[in-house]
Design a protein around this motif. Sequence first.
Motif, short mmCIF file in Angstrom:
data_model
loop_
_atom_site.label_atom_id
_atom_site.label_comp_id
_atom_site.label_asym_id
_atom_site.label_seq_id
_atom_site.Cartn_x
_atom_site.Cartn_y
_atom_site.Cartn_z
N ASP A 40 0.76 -1.07 0.14
CA ASP A 40 0.07 0.17 0.07
C ASP A 40 0.74 1.17 0.11
O ASP A 40 1.89 1.43 0.72
CB ASP A 40 -0.98 0.08 1.13
CG ASP A 40 -1.94 0.99 1.49
OD1 ASP A 40 -2.91 0.80 0.86
OD2 ASP A 40 -1.41 2.19 1.84
N THR A 68 0.60 4.26 1.12
CA THR A 68 1.14 5.21 2.36
C THR A 68 1.78 4.25 3.17
O THR A 68 2.23 4.77 4.21
CB THR A 68 -0.24 5.68 3.07
OG1 THR A 68 -1.17 5.01 3.11
CG2 THR A 68 -1.04 6.62 2.22
N ARG A 90 1.16 14.61 -9.89
CA ARG A 90 -0.20 14.99 -10.19
C ARG A 90 -0.29 15.11 -11.97
O ARG A 90 -1.15 14.61 -12.58
CB ARG A 90 -0.62 16.35 -9.68
CG ARG A 90 -1.99 16.99 -10.19
CD ARG A 90 -2.53 17.95 -9.35
NE ARG A 90 -3.85 18.48 -9.87
CZ ARG A 90 -4.39 19.38 -9.32
NH1 ARG A 90 -3.97 20.15 -8.27
NH2 ARG A 90 -5.53 19.81 -9.98
N VAL A 124 -0.76 11.82 -13.14
CA VAL A 124 -2.18 11.33 -13.18
C VAL A 124 -3.00 12.05 -13.82
O VAL A 124 -4.05 11.55 -14.52
CB VAL A 124 -2.61 11.51 -11.49
CG1 VAL A 124 -4.15 10.96 -11.27
CG2 VAL A 124 -1.86 10.43 -10.70
N ASP A 125 -3.08 13.53 -14.08
CA ASP A 125 -3.94 14.01 -14.77
C ASP A 125 -3.74 14.10 -16.18
O ASP A 125 -4.93 14.16 -17.05
CB ASP A 125 -3.70 15.49 -14.73
CG ASP A 125 -4.19 16.17 -13.44
OD1 ASP A 125 -4.95 15.53 -12.70
OD2 ASP A 125 -3.82 17.53 -13.06
N HIS A 158 -5.49 7.58 -10.19
CA HIS A 158 -5.36 8.89 -9.09
C HIS A 158 -5.09 8.26 -7.63
O HIS A 158 -4.45 8.78 -6.87
CB HIS A 158 -6.65 9.63 -8.94
CG HIS A 158 -6.98 10.37 -7.82
ND1 HIS A 158 -7.65 10.56 -6.72
CD2 HIS A 158 -6.14 11.75 -7.65
CE1 HIS A 158 -7.61 11.37 -5.89
NE2 HIS A 158 -6.55 12.34 -6.55
N GLN A 166 -1.63 8.83 -6.51
CA GLN A 166 -1.01 10.20 -6.63
C GLN A 166 -0.50 10.67 -5.31
O GLN A 166 -1.12 10.29 -4.31
CB GLN A 166 -2.22 11.18 -6.92
CG GLN A 166 -1.55 12.62 -7.05
CD GLN A 166 -2.75 13.53 -7.73
OE1 GLN A 166 -3.46 13.17 -8.31
NE2 GLN A 166 -2.65 14.66 -6.96
N GLN A 223 -0.10 17.03 -2.37
CA GLN A 223 -0.95 17.96 -1.60
C GLN A 223 -2.66 17.35 -2.10
O GLN A 223 -3.20 17.27 -0.88
CB GLN A 223 -1.05 19.33 -1.92
CG GLN A 223 -1.86 20.15 -1.19
CD GLN A 223 -1.37 21.57 -1.28
OE1 GLN A 223 -1.44 22.24 -2.21
NE2 GLN A 223 -1.25 22.00 0.03
N THR A 224 -2.83 16.86 -2.94
CA THR A 224 -4.29 16.56 -3.31
C THR A 224 -4.45 15.05 -3.58
O THR A 224 -5.41 14.34 -3.98
CB THR A 224 -4.76 17.11 -4.57
OG1 THR A 224 -4.09 16.98 -5.61
CG2 THR A 224 -4.83 18.72 -4.52
N LYS A 273 -2.10 11.44 -2.01
CA LYS A 273 -1.49 10.80 -0.73
C LYS A 273 -0.41 11.53 -0.32
O LYS A 273 0.50 11.82 -1.04
CB LYS A 273 -1.15 9.19 -1.02
CG LYS A 273 -2.10 8.45 -1.44
CD LYS A 273 -2.99 7.69 -0.50
CE LYS A 273 -4.23 7.15 -0.97
NZ LYS A 273 -4.44 6.27 -1.95
N GLN A 331 3.39 21.18 -4.43
CA GLN A 331 2.14 20.62 -4.28
C GLN A 331 2.73 19.17 -4.38
O GLN A 331 2.22 18.20 -3.45
CB GLN A 331 1.16 20.61 -5.61
CG GLN A 331 0.23 21.67 -5.78
CD GLN A 331 1.17 23.10 -6.21
OE1 GLN A 331 2.25 22.76 -6.86
NE2 GLN A 331 0.52 24.18 -5.85
#
Lengths: 262, 320
Positions: free
Chosen positions: B196, B198, B234, B237-238, B244, B247, B250-251, B253, B270
């Motif tokens: 995982d 995190t 990001r 991902v974008d 996502h 990712q 900041q927005t 993990k 970010q």
Amino acid sequence: MSLRIVVTVKYVPDATGDRHFADDLTVDRDDVDGLLSELDEYAVEQALRISENSDDAVEITVLTVGPEDAKDALRKALSMGADKAIHVEDDDIHGTDAIGTSLILAKTVEKAGYDLVISGMASTDGTMGVVPALLAERLGVPQVTLLSEVSVEDGTVKGRRDGDAASENLEASLPAVVSVTDQSGEARYPSFKGIMAAKKKPVESWDLSDLDLEAEEVGLEGAYTTVDNAAERPARTAGTIVKDEGEGGKQLAEFLAGQKFI
Amino acid sequence: MAEVLVYVDHVDGSVRKPTLELLTLARRIGEPVAVALGNGAADTAATLAEHGAVKVLTHEAAEYADYLVVPKVDALQAAHEAVSPAAVLVPSSAEGKEIAARLALRLGSGIITDAVDLEAGDEGPVATQSVFAASFTTKSRVSKGTPVITVKPNSAAVEPAPAAGAVEALNVTFSDTATGTKVTGRTQRESTGRPDLTEAAIVVSGGRGVNGAENFAIIEALADSLGAAVGASRAAVDAGWYPHSNQVGQTGKSVSPQLYIASGISGAIQHRAGMQTSKTIVAINKDAEAPIFDLVDYGIVGDLFDVVPALTEEIRTRKG
């Protein structure tokens, strides 16, 4: 039928600026420019989309709690297309923590009237991500949070929450508190027409007495947490940087082995 | 000695690592009492006892899976009443923070989220946090009520410490708001077989420089050679090159592994917000001016398409 949406937004110090703490260990707002928290733009965007997809009349109010400059965040949201704004401003609010912020927001949305509250998933300064849940707890309404997709139909809000282990489909009756992620859909840029129109839209200013709140319930005095110390992290000691001349991969493996990662 | 409630994050009885870290930290403050809810709750007891839980409070009910967050808050509140703990600790997942926040409000307590360390203090537990994209370190405490603190994964090394782990059934009455938000469907994420993001001790991330979804195979190959999780910036991902859920930033993990390897990532603020507390940072980037190089312990200025496969090959050779 009509739908009243309140979007909570935050005016935050620009993350690309040099953010610091003030002497009282609150965020120093004087040394760095502020702006509408990027993650709240997604909340404004979803409110606008719900309005555009609705057969009923929808009124979108943007709400912020913050100093005089926080009006800039409201203007940005109004120029994106929100209808009106509420600015809660009071010197005694300085230093309010998440628990206190949720109290001010709850009192304000109850006074303003709402069917749906939409927030960003977190602010880009405190990054706690707890205010939507706190607000739902205070209001006694369902929390439908961290949505990457959201829709409202016939008094029901539905959405998709993408967690670590699973994606969940959620459903709740209005009134409710929703928060949205940056995956919910690109936020629009204000048009020139929108920027001009925003200047004429009403911005109400409320203080603590308008919300029947006492100074000691909020601010540093009313805070439930205390910051005892804030220290700038020592600069990292300069690392080793090498140019790849064909042996870069091997050199890096050597470094990782030296650090016992291999 | 005072008791400390620890919320157990588990999947059908299998305890996730951040909870074991919490038990280690809880022992610095008092005697850990674990609260395990939902399907398989009692199956967690042996693992929790091995890591220091003196008691395991369990409750199984369909509500925990069928409705969002609030049933778990009701249960923790019931546990708080039963135990009167000196603190409540919850893993800092998105859901964990929401549970903790609502509990704190009900208890008339303050909440601290995303602690990276925890120690006993004269006026209650002192939490260390890393803020403003890790440019500052703060020490805070809860000054009213029972401290409710969420702790980020990888904040402590797991240390076994056998304890009684006596299982007791928790008596829970669900509140009126418990069934407010219905979970109408659930799709489990397909397991990649990798750790995982995190929780991983090593994270290998790719960014704009990876230049295409198909090229993420070389990032994955490096990750697999190290037993690492895969992250993405990001930008990647974008662009639709990676999901996502992977990712970092900041927005996405926030990760704090022992080793973070950034490939083709420039290091915008970010992204840095999500990885700057990593213990050792390595970057591979063609642009010598990329801000990521300000953070690294070891950086290679070079083409990731040359360096990453060579590195993977060398690791495989060394590991035999």
